[in-house]
Design a protein around this motif. Structure first.
Motif, PDB file in Angstrom:
ATOM      1  N   HIS A 106      67.147  11.298  -3.717  1.00  0.00           N
ATOM      2  CA  HIS A 106      66.021  12.238  -3.762  1.00  0.00           C
ATOM      3  C   HIS A 106      66.470  13.512  -3.054  1.00  0.00           C
ATOM      4  CE1 HIS A 106      64.166   8.194  -3.827  1.00  0.00           C
ATOM      5  NE2 HIS A 106      63.221   8.741  -4.558  1.00  0.00           N
ATOM      6  N   LEU A 107      66.169  14.657  -3.641  1.00  0.00           N
ATOM      7  CA  LEU A 107      66.636  15.891  -3.020  1.00  0.00           C
ATOM      8  C   LEU A 107      65.639  17.025  -3.219  1.00  0.00           C
ATOM      9  CD1 LEU A 107      69.019  17.300  -1.573  1.00  0.00           C
ATOM     10  CD2 LEU A 107      69.858  17.966  -3.825  1.00  0.00           C
ATOM     11  N   ALA A 108      65.389  17.761  -2.124  1.00  0.00           N
ATOM     12  CA  ALA A 108      64.557  18.965  -2.178  1.00  0.00           C
ATOM     13  C   ALA A 108      63.225  18.679  -2.862  1.00  0.00           C
ATOM     14  CB  ALA A 108      65.295  20.098  -2.891  1.00  0.00           C
ATOM     15  N   GLU A 109      62.641  17.544  -2.485  1.00  0.00           N
ATOM     16  CA  GLU A 109      61.399  17.141  -3.151  1.00  0.00           C
ATOM     17  C   GLU A 109      60.196  17.950  -2.660  1.00  0.00           C
ATOM     18  OE1 GLU A 109      60.476  12.973  -2.906  1.00  0.00           O
ATOM     19  OE2 GLU A 109      58.703  13.180  -4.178  1.00  0.00           O
ATOM     20  N   SER A 110      60.080  18.118  -1.327  1.00  0.00           N
ATOM     21  CA  SER A 110      58.841  18.689  -0.785  1.00  0.00           C
ATOM     22  C   SER A 110      59.101  19.959   0.020  1.00  0.00           C
ATOM     23  CB  SER A 110      58.177  17.660   0.143  1.00  0.00           C
ATOM     24  OG  SER A 110      58.996  17.459   1.292  1.00  0.00           O
ATOM     25  N   ARG A 111      58.045  20.739   0.198  1.00  0.00           N
ATOM     26  CA  ARG A 111      58.142  21.933   1.051  1.00  0.00           C
ATOM     27  C   ARG A 111      58.548  21.545   2.464  1.00  0.00           C
ATOM     28  NH1 ARG A 111      53.401  22.353  -1.538  1.00  0.00           N
ATOM     29  NH2 ARG A 111      53.320  23.861  -3.229  1.00  0.00           N
ATOM     30  N   GLN A 112      58.039  20.380   2.926  1.00  0.00           N
ATOM     31  CA  GLN A 112      58.342  19.959   4.300  1.00  0.00           C
ATOM     32  C   GLN A 112      59.830  19.645   4.491  1.00  0.00           C
ATOM     33  OE1 GLN A 112      55.597  18.298   2.677  1.00  0.00           O
ATOM     34  NE2 GLN A 112      54.111  19.701   3.553  1.00  0.00           N
ATOM     35  N   GLU A 113      60.465  19.176   3.400  1.00  0.00           N
ATOM     36  CA  GLU A 113      61.909  18.914   3.486  1.00  0.00           C
ATOM     37  C   GLU A 113      62.662  20.237   3.644  1.00  0.00           C
ATOM     38  OE1 GLU A 113      63.358  16.454   0.288  1.00  0.00           O
ATOM     39  OE2 GLU A 113      65.454  16.921   0.729  1.00  0.00           O
ATOM     40  N   MET A 114      62.205  21.252   2.914  1.00  0.00           N
ATOM     41  CA  MET A 114      62.817  22.589   3.035  1.00  0.00           C
ATOM     42  C   MET A 114      62.612  23.140   4.450  1.00  0.00           C
ATOM     43  SD  MET A 114      64.487  25.134   1.733  1.00  0.00           S
ATOM     44  CE  MET A 114      64.489  25.288  -0.068  1.00  0.00           C
ATOM     45  N   SER A 115      61.387  23.050   4.968  1.00  0.00           N
ATOM     46  CA  SER A 115      61.168  23.648   6.292  1.00  0.00           C
ATOM     47  C   SER A 115      61.879  22.858   7.385  1.00  0.00           C
ATOM     48  CB  SER A 115      59.676  23.829   6.602  1.00  0.00           C
ATOM     49  OG  SER A 115      59.001  22.619   6.483  1.00  0.00           O
ATOM     50  N   MET A 116      62.050  21.558   7.170  1.00  0.00           N
ATOM     51  CA  MET A 116      62.807  20.768   8.147  1.00  0.00           C
ATOM     52  C   MET A 116      64.255  21.259   8.229  1.00  0.00           C
ATOM     53  SD  MET A 116      63.636  16.661   8.083  1.00  0.00           S
ATOM     54  CE  MET A 116      65.318  16.145   8.448  1.00  0.00           C
ATOM     55  N   PHE A 117      64.923  21.358   7.092  1.00  0.00           N
ATOM     56  CA  PHE A 117      66.346  21.728   7.127  1.00  0.00           C
ATOM     57  C   PHE A 117      66.566  23.214   7.391  1.00  0.00           C
ATOM     58  CE2 PHE A 117      66.977  17.627   4.923  1.00  0.00           C
ATOM     59  CZ  PHE A 117      67.991  17.125   5.717  1.00  0.00           C
TER      60      PHE A 117
END
Ligand SMILES: [Zn+2]
Length: 415
Positions: free
Chosen positions: A201-212
């Motif tokens: 799974h990759l770059a699924e959610s906005r929260q994943e983007m803001s985390m990294f």
């Protein structure tokens, strides 16, 4: 055996009116007009499907049958992190036998809606011997080492032992926020050694983007809380993290910088989601054009209200894009006809034929079997379905509008 139908959609050119398919064992041996096929294969048993259209069985590029029993159990949450907390709470209540029942129920449902091949991620590879899949199945062990990254190799090797009895298998490090760089690397080593597939799974959610990218947000807080090493956060996108890209301050174009990103270059990954992409990611994707496959899950995407999936840009960059249902913890059923319709609601310029390619031909490519999976053509697997055909409208329009269980199917040459 010869199977005749009013129309045969081969995915090679226009539908064949009054078409027929000759099958021997588990393979298609011939396809064409019925009179020609019956002349070339005289004396064979005939199955006449009448006023139906025959098409290749559908391929689900991403799902988790483990969670079939969670249908309607989890309402959309405020954040992706809250959803993960909710599904973890549900999972804590399930036993091994519940999972076996859930997977079995999922297979039955997928088959009912015309799926003949499934890429299924399971968190419990040790249970697969207790399930007899009625479909062509790729079992991917879903791997998470966020609480014990020092055990990455052990985790992978243990999963491989459970998977080996399966006809088709692969490895699925869950996502860059739950799987360590070592876990990804070990999976790639095994994939090369055993010639198996990889998915994540990759770059699924906005929260994943803001985390990294920003070291912020609910997913960052959640992961930090459970003890994840957050040193890889703050200056990269999820795609950077996956591709092993190293940021530098050079003003040279991204594509001309570091060499380290070759890490994920040759393993043929099937990447699920890719909803959240920064402008710099598109630059990077240009250099990776066609190097991995992408699975989009339109109804799960809508459930989470993710950012718009950049279908046209990714397709135009040369990525092979297929469709999957994801799990019933974020979808209502395992019906790929409904998935095609949901996709076309968001992408009205996509024709029903192109949507059908995404669950047939493109799925076969993603699974590394473009010569035997996803079309009706000599030497391909005899994985076939048929649905009623009124002949009033275009055949692809009829397929696109079909919304009932599939009455007739053949999997691996067996009806
Ligand atoms: Zn998934």
């Amino acid at each position: 055996m010869i199977i005749r139908a009013r129309a045969v959609v081969t995915m090679d050119g226009p539908p064949i009116e009054n078409g027929a398919v000759a099958v021997s064992g588990n393979r298609i041996i011939d396809v064409g007009k019925f009179p020609e096929i019956s002349a070339r294969h005289s004396g064979q048993q005939l199955v006449d499907l009448g006023e139906q259209v025959m098409l290749p069985g559908l391929i689900n590029g991403h799902c988790h049958l483990d969670y079939t029993c969670l249908r309607s159990k989890i309402q959309p949450q405020n954040s992706f992190a809250d959803w993960i907390r909710s599904i973890n709470a549900e999972k804590a209540r399930l036993s091994a036998q519940d999972y076996v029942a859930s997977i079995t129920e999922g297979f039955t449902e997928a088959k009912k809606f015309g799926t003949t091949t499934i890429a299924n991620l399971t968190a419990f590879p040790e249970l697969i011997l207790q399930v007899d899949p009625p479909l062509r199945t790729w079992w991917f062990a879903e791997l998470i080492d966020v609480r014990s990254p020092e055990r990455a190799n052990e985790l992978v090797d243990h999963a491989v032992e459970s998977l080996k009895p399966a006809a088709n298998w692969g490895l699925a490090p869950h996502a860059p926020f739950t799987a360590s760089e070592n876990l990804y690397r070990r999976c790639e080593e095994v994939a090369r050694r055993d010639n198996v597939l990889l998915t994540t799974h990759l770059a699924e959610s906005r929260q994943e983007m803001s985390m990294f990218r920003d070291s912020a947000g609910p997913l960052y807080d959640f992961m930090k809380e459970i003890g994840r090493d957050m040193n890889d956060c703050g200056d990269q996108t999820p795609l950077d993290r996956f591709l092993g890209t190293v940021r530098d301050s050079s003003t040279a174009p991204r594509s001309a910088r570091n060499d380290k990103r070759a890490v994920r270059n040759d393993a043929g990954w099937i990447v699920a989601h890719l909803n959240e992409l920064a402008a710099s990611d598109f630059e990077l994707l240009e250099t990776f054009s066609g190097k991995f496959h992408v699975v989009h899950s339109p109804r799960s995407h809508d459930y989470f209200a993710h950012s718009a999936f950049a279908f046209e840009r990714l397709r135009d960059l040369g990525f092979n894009i297929c469709l999957g249902t994801d799990s019933l913890a974020s979808n209502e059923n395992l019906n790929l006809f409904a998935e095609m319709r949901a996709f076309r609601r968001g992408e009205p310029a996509v024709s029903p034929k192109e949507a059908l390619e995404m669950v047939t031909v493109n799925g076969g490519r993603a699974l590394g079997r473009p010569q035997i999976l996803g079309r009706i053509r000599a030497n391909y697997f005899a994985d076939l379905i048929a649905i009623p055909c009124s002949g009033i409208t275009d055949v692809f329009e009829e397929i696109g509008a079909f919304d009932r269980p599939v009455d007739w199917m053949m999997v691996n040459g067996r009806m």
